[in-house]
Design an enzyme around this catalytic site. Structure first.
Site: not given
Length: 153
Positions: A43, A45-47, A50
């Protein structure tokens, strides 16, 4: 399920990462550890979350800190996602089975969704929680804030 608090001992765990290795929190005594939870791999924002950890790898090393990405995704998914993101240094851990057990231990599991909250937890070299911040799901954690907190630990 109570959110972990500053001053609590960090629950130990052993989880498989994107490099096919088992990461044990207790192996990092003497170093700070950042546990950076993201709700789900793949997703936007998660990308970005990280990638910000990977892009600040050298800053974390200067602050005697091991950053670890965390989610309830399965390890094969984490491995392919990390490869797609070109994460060379960062370990992202799969808290898949028992589903979300570590996430539950830290009070960050969302039962109705089967995912985690977006959160950062900083643990000192003695295994004690020093900082906890939970973010709205769509908010990218401010990496500079994390680095500032670390520099003051």
């Amino acid at each position: 399920m109570k959110l972990i608090a500053i001053g609590d001992p960090a629950p130990n765990f052993s989880l498989e990462d994107n490099h096919d290795q088992f990461i044990n929190l207790s192996n990092y005594r003497g170093k700070n550890v950042l546990l950076s939870w993201h709700p789900l791999a793949w997703t936007p924002v998660c990308t970005d979350q990280m990638r910000s950890l990977e892009n600040n790898w050298d800053n974390f090393q200067k602050l005697n800190t091991v950053p670890l990405g965390m989610s309830v995704d399965a390890q094969p998914s984490k491995k392919v996602w990390a490869s797609a993101l070109v994460l060379e240094n960062l370990s992202i851990l799969a808290d898949f089975w028992p589903h979300g057990k570590v996430t539950q231990d830290y009070g960050l599991f969302i039962e109705k969704d089967g995912t985690s909250k977006r959160a950062n937890v900083l643990i000192d070299g003695k295994g004690i929680v020093k900082w906890v911040k939970v973010y709205p799901p769509a908010q990218l954690p401010d990496i500079n804030e994390v680095l500032q907190v670390l520099s003051n630990m």
